[in-house]
Design an enzyme around this catalytic site. Sequence first.
Site, mmCIF file in Angstrom:
data_model
loop_
_atom_site.group_PDB
_atom_site.id
_atom_site.type_symbol
_atom_site.label_atom_id
_atom_site.label_comp_id
_atom_site.label_asym_id
_atom_site.label_seq_id
_atom_site.Cartn_x
_atom_site.Cartn_y
_atom_site.Cartn_z
ATOM 1 N N TYR A 58 0.257 -4.330 11.832
ATOM 2 C CA TYR A 58 0.577 -5.080 10.618
ATOM 3 C C TYR A 58 0.314 -6.568 10.844
ATOM 4 C CZ TYR A 58 2.920 -0.927 8.676
ATOM 5 O OH TYR A 58 3.216 0.330 8.182
ATOM 6 N N SER A 64 5.204 3.275 0.571
ATOM 7 C CA SER A 64 4.728 2.913 -0.773
ATOM 8 C C SER A 64 5.584 3.562 -1.846
ATOM 9 C CB SER A 64 3.252 3.289 -0.958
ATOM 10 O OG SER A 64 2.686 2.640 -2.077
ATOM 11 N N GLY A 90 4.073 -1.352 -7.572
ATOM 12 C CA GLY A 90 4.374 -2.009 -8.843
ATOM 13 C C GLY A 90 4.086 -1.197 -10.081
ATOM 14 N N LEU A 136 7.576 2.401 -4.058
ATOM 15 C CA LEU A 136 7.596 1.758 -5.377
ATOM 16 C C LEU A 136 6.217 1.745 -6.027
ATOM 17 C CD1 LEU A 136 10.011 -1.243 -4.687
ATOM 18 C CD2 LEU A 136 10.504 0.855 -5.947
ATOM 19 N N ALA A 137 5.277 2.445 -5.412
ATOM 20 C CA ALA A 137 3.950 2.667 -5.995
ATOM 21 C C ALA A 137 3.227 1.362 -6.318
ATOM 22 C CB ALA A 137 4.046 3.546 -7.243
#
Length: 322
Positions: A61, A230, A235, A232-233
Amino acid sequence: MTTRQNTSPYTGDERLLYGCMGLGGGWDTTPYGATEIKEAEAAVEAALDSGITVFDHADIYRHGKSEAVFGEILDRAPGLRERIVLQTKCGIRLADGDLPGMYDLRSETIVRQVEGSLGRLRTDFIDVLLLHRPDPLADPEDTARALTALHRQKLVRAFGVSNMSAAQIALLQAHLDFPLVADQLEMSLHHRDWLEAGVLVNTPEAANVGFPLGTLEHCRANGIRIQAWSALARGRFTGLEETPAERATARLVSSLAEAKGTTPETILLWWLQRHPARIAPVIGSARPERIRACGDAARREPELTHEEWYGLWITARGAALP
């Protein structure tokens, strides 16, 4: 037969994880500075205030800067290390000059990458190490050799995987004397292959679903904690809607949030948490206000009825169930 001792550092009460991928500056080798440290401190403080105690990293990261800036935070906050579960991942090698990015789960690579993470995080041990992606060339016996050595040296307390199927998990587990404790998969109200795979069996639509059937069931049967990255996809359903189904879902999410006195982000996380697999979502925003918007998902049990859960699913898929 060897008895596998449960070494999981999870208490079972961790409803959310904070994903640290957004900390440390850009996706390059530019050094981080005071601004990036301050931003990371604000994000970590928001996560702690929201009741989150598991922090998820990976050695790649921000080219290692996410781990390094978190190490700065740990160094500046005495006692914080003892209050949290520190999780990181290894097994991906970023592109380097003429060498393309690749997956590498060879024993010597795992040990080298863990040593790098320990240094950047400024800690003596990692609570949970996940193997980031399957390496088609990996020999599971060789991979297990590295995990066993790290465990015996008390450099890593427990191990898991990421983006792996039931068969891949079982093959690796066959070479270990301690249990794998987690599988981290992309899961959200938008990315639903993990759910669709189980209901589209014996239908023509099954050909369009790539998720390996049986993975959730394998994890549930073997006490492997499922973590949703991910969650919360990115946004979708909370401001970045593009399709009619996404816009309809966003309206439903907003309506449910208002009715239950919470936020749209919490509704999306509750939808995952409501599944009996006890999915633990990973939230990755670096914005303190968005992190705090997820707080009810860490503090409250999912307050979605059977009908509300199905309503969200059917609206998001844009079609009735088969």
